[in-house]
Scaffold this motif. Structure first.
Motif, short mmCIF file in Angstrom:
data_model
loop_
_atom_site.label_atom_id
_atom_site.label_comp_id
_atom_site.label_asym_id
_atom_site.label_seq_id
_atom_site.Cartn_x
_atom_site.Cartn_y
_atom_site.Cartn_z
N ILE A 204 -8.67 -2.56 0.19
CA ILE A 204 -7.91 -2.06 1.35
C ILE A 204 -6.78 -2.97 1.51
O ILE A 204 -5.61 -2.58 1.80
CB ILE A 204 -8.82 -1.88 2.42
CG1 ILE A 204 -9.88 -0.67 2.27
CG2 ILE A 204 -8.03 -1.73 3.79
CD1 ILE A 204 -11.01 -0.80 3.45
N HIS A 205 -6.95 -4.41 1.48
CA HIS A 205 -5.81 -5.32 1.53
C HIS A 205 -4.92 -5.06 0.52
O HIS A 205 -3.37 -5.07 0.73
CB HIS A 205 -6.50 -6.59 1.66
CG HIS A 205 -5.40 -7.70 1.79
ND1 HIS A 205 -4.85 -8.48 0.90
CD2 HIS A 205 -4.53 -8.07 2.95
CE1 HIS A 205 -3.86 -9.27 1.00
NE2 HIS A 205 -3.76 -8.88 2.46
N ASN A 206 -5.23 -4.82 -0.62
CA ASN A 206 -4.35 -5.06 -1.75
C ASN A 206 -3.46 -3.72 -1.76
O ASN A 206 -2.47 -3.55 -2.04
CB ASN A 206 -5.00 -5.04 -3.25
CG ASN A 206 -5.74 -6.46 -3.43
OD1 ASN A 206 -5.13 -7.43 -2.63
ND2 ASN A 206 -6.88 -6.35 -4.22
N ARG A 207 -4.25 -2.47 -1.36
CA ARG A 207 -3.38 -1.28 -1.25
C ARG A 207 -2.25 -1.48 -0.22
O ARG A 207 -1.13 -1.08 -0.26
CB ARG A 207 -4.30 -0.12 -1.07
CG ARG A 207 -3.48 1.13 -0.96
CD ARG A 207 -4.34 2.26 -0.19
NE ARG A 207 -4.40 2.20 0.94
CZ ARG A 207 -3.30 2.50 1.96
NH1 ARG A 207 -2.33 3.03 1.28
NH2 ARG A 207 -3.55 2.64 3.22
N PHE A 208 -2.91 -2.04 1.09
CA PHE A 208 -1.79 -2.03 2.26
C PHE A 208 -0.49 -2.97 1.81
O PHE A 208 0.44 -2.45 2.13
CB PHE A 208 -2.56 -2.74 3.24
CG PHE A 208 -1.60 -3.03 4.51
CD1 PHE A 208 -1.25 -2.04 5.60
CD2 PHE A 208 -1.17 -4.33 4.49
CE1 PHE A 208 -0.34 -2.25 6.57
CE2 PHE A 208 -0.62 -4.62 5.71
CZ PHE A 208 -0.01 -3.61 6.70
N VAL A 209 -0.83 -4.11 0.93
CA VAL A 209 0.31 -4.94 0.41
C VAL A 209 1.13 -4.06 -0.25
O VAL A 209 2.55 -3.98 -0.06
CB VAL A 209 -0.12 -6.11 0.16
CG1 VAL A 209 1.10 -7.10 -0.67
CG2 VAL A 209 -0.75 -7.13 1.05
N GLN A 210 0.87 -3.39 -1.37
CA GLN A 210 1.46 -2.87 -2.46
C GLN A 210 2.40 -1.62 -1.81
O GLN A 210 3.30 -1.24 -2.05
CB GLN A 210 0.75 -2.44 -3.56
CG GLN A 210 0.00 -3.71 -4.21
CD GLN A 210 1.19 -4.48 -4.79
OE1 GLN A 210 2.43 -4.02 -5.46
NE2 GLN A 210 1.17 -5.99 -4.68
N GLU A 211 1.40 -0.72 -1.11
CA GLU A 211 2.23 0.61 -0.85
C GLU A 211 2.57 0.71 0.72
O GLU A 211 3.47 1.77 0.74
CB GLU A 211 0.83 1.81 -1.04
CG GLU A 211 0.37 1.76 -2.43
CD GLU A 211 -0.77 2.87 -2.38
OE1 GLU A 211 -0.97 3.64 -1.36
OE2 GLU A 211 -1.48 2.86 -3.50
N VAL A 212 2.29 -0.41 1.42
CA VAL A 212 2.73 0.01 3.00
C VAL A 212 3.56 -1.28 3.16
O VAL A 212 4.68 -0.97 3.75
CB VAL A 212 1.61 -0.05 3.81
CG1 VAL A 212 1.81 0.02 5.20
CG2 VAL A 212 0.60 1.05 3.56
N TRP A 213 3.15 -2.46 2.90
CA TRP A 213 3.79 -3.68 3.25
C TRP A 213 5.31 -3.76 2.63
O TRP A 213 6.20 -3.74 3.16
CB TRP A 213 2.96 -5.02 2.99
CG TRP A 213 3.59 -6.14 3.49
CD1 TRP A 213 4.60 -6.98 2.97
CD2 TRP A 213 3.36 -6.95 4.86
NE1 TRP A 213 4.99 -8.06 3.38
CE2 TRP A 213 4.16 -8.18 4.75
CE3 TRP A 213 2.67 -6.76 5.85
CZ2 TRP A 213 4.25 -9.01 5.74
CZ3 TRP A 213 2.50 -7.74 6.86
CH2 TRP A 213 3.71 -8.92 6.74
#
Length: 100
Positions: free
Chosen positions: A72-81
């Motif tokens: 969930i964190h990794n997706r947030f960083v790559q796709e959102v952040w």
């Protein structure tokens, strides 16, 4: 107890709708086991170069490591952040106790 804070400024082309999406997605980080007291922050001091922030607590280093490597964190960083954030400052700290 470990405290993780990150303060950010969005890219100039990030619309209000995209900022709202970012905030909604950031709140999902609370689903990661070990994340405590997640807060999404809005800066009100105009002398600060950052506009928003995230803060959360972890019981120990193992919980922080789980968060850092969680999908969930990794997706947030790559796709959102990464697509929306221009600059940031990350601060990880623990309270000083006793003589240290």
């Amino acid at each position: 107890m470990l405290h993780h804070s990150v303060f950010l400024k969005f890219k100039s082309e990030t619309s209000e709708a995209e900022q709202a999406y970012f905030i909604a997605e950031a709140r999902k980080l609370a689903q990661i086991p070990g994340v405590m007291n997640l807060k999404v922050l809005l800066e009100f001091n105009t002398t600060n170069p950052y506009t928003h922030g995230l803060g959360m607590d972890f019981e120990d280093q193992a919980a922080y490591d789980l968060y850092s490597n969680h999908p969930i964190h990794n997706r947030f960083v790559q796709e959102v952040w990464i697509p929306r954030v221009e600059v940031w400052q990350e601060i990880d700290h623990r309270e000083v106790r006793g003589e240290r």
